[in-house]
Scaffold this motif. Structure first.
Motif, PDB file in Angstrom:
ATOM      1  N   CYS A   1      -3.999  -1.820  11.265  1.00 55.58           N
ATOM      2  CA  CYS A   1      -3.408  -0.902  10.293  1.00 55.58           C
ATOM      3  C   CYS A   1      -1.904  -1.118  10.148  1.00 55.58           C
ATOM      4  O   CYS A   1      -1.366  -1.001   9.038  1.00 55.58           O
ATOM      5  CB  CYS A   1      -3.701   0.547  10.685  1.00 55.58           C
ATOM      6  SG  CYS A   1      -5.403   1.031  10.355  1.00 55.58           S
TER       7      CYS A   1
ATOM      8  N   TRP B   1      -1.573  -4.193   7.964  1.00 55.35           N
ATOM      9  CA  TRP B   1      -2.020  -3.879   6.609  1.00 55.35           C
ATOM     10  C   TRP B   1      -0.997  -2.992   5.899  1.00 55.35           C
ATOM     11  O   TRP B   1      -0.720  -3.166   4.716  1.00 55.35           O
ATOM     12  CB  TRP B   1      -3.379  -3.212   6.664  1.00 55.35           C
ATOM     13  CG  TRP B   1      -4.095  -3.054   5.363  1.00 55.35           C
ATOM     14  CD1 TRP B   1      -3.718  -3.522   4.141  1.00 55.35           C
ATOM     15  CD2 TRP B   1      -5.331  -2.376   5.156  1.00 55.35           C
ATOM     16  NE1 TRP B   1      -4.637  -3.172   3.196  1.00 55.35           N
ATOM     17  CE2 TRP B   1      -5.643  -2.470   3.788  1.00 55.35           C
ATOM     18  CE3 TRP B   1      -6.202  -1.699   6.008  1.00 55.35           C
ATOM     19  CZ2 TRP B   1      -6.785  -1.901   3.255  1.00 55.35           C
ATOM     20  CZ3 TRP B   1      -7.349  -1.144   5.464  1.00 55.35           C
ATOM     21  CH2 TRP B   1      -7.638  -1.245   4.104  1.00 55.35           C
ATOM     22  N   ALA B   2      -0.420  -2.033   6.618  1.00 54.78           N
ATOM     23  CA  ALA B   2       0.577  -1.145   6.017  1.00 54.78           C
ATOM     24  C   ALA B   2       1.833  -1.918   5.623  1.00 54.78           C
ATOM     25  O   ALA B   2       2.462  -1.613   4.608  1.00 54.78           O
ATOM     26  CB  ALA B   2       0.934  -0.023   6.990  1.00 54.78           C
TER      27      ALA B   2
ATOM     28  N   GLY C   1      -0.729  -1.337   2.200  1.00 56.59           N
ATOM     29  CA  GLY C   1      -2.074  -0.777   2.203  1.00 56.59           C
ATOM     30  C   GLY C   1      -2.096   0.647   1.652  1.00 56.59           C
ATOM     31  O   GLY C   1      -1.066   1.204   1.272  1.00 56.59           O
TER      32      GLY C   1
ATOM     33  N   VAL D   1      -3.840   4.157   5.683  1.00 56.71           N
ATOM     34  CA  VAL D   1      -3.462   3.062   6.576  1.00 56.71           C
ATOM     35  C   VAL D   1      -2.026   3.241   7.041  1.00 56.71           C
ATOM     36  O   VAL D   1      -1.707   3.013   8.210  1.00 56.71           O
ATOM     37  CB  VAL D   1      -3.651   1.705   5.866  1.00 56.71           C
ATOM     38  CG1 VAL D   1      -3.059   0.568   6.678  1.00 56.71           C
ATOM     39  CG2 VAL D   1      -5.119   1.451   5.613  1.00 56.71           C
TER      40      VAL D   1
END
Length: 64
Positions: free
Chosen positions: A19, A22-23, A27, A31
């Motif tokens: 996460c 992804w952030a 995201g 997330v």
């Protein structure tokens, strides 16, 4: 039973790291929330480790 607890902790750690990455790449909102919680938990653990090390190393027993 202990293996299941350890496996669950490992899954949470890996999921948190995913996460965070992804952030960073933009995201969805959930997330970014999980990434913030993961980074906050890491900072708390880092600070507790530093304070624990200071209290152990500062107590050398030479007070008399």
């Amino acid at each position: 039973m202990a293996v299941l607890v350890l496996f669950g902790a490992l899954a949470l750690a890996v999921g948190g790291c995913v996460c965070v990455v992804w952030a960073e790449r933009g995201g969805p909102r959930w997330v970014r929330v999980v990434a913030t919680a993961t980074l906050g938990a890491g900072e708390l653990l880092r600070r507790s480790g530093k304070s624990r090390r200071r209290s152990v190393s500062g107590n050398d027993g030479g007070g008399e």
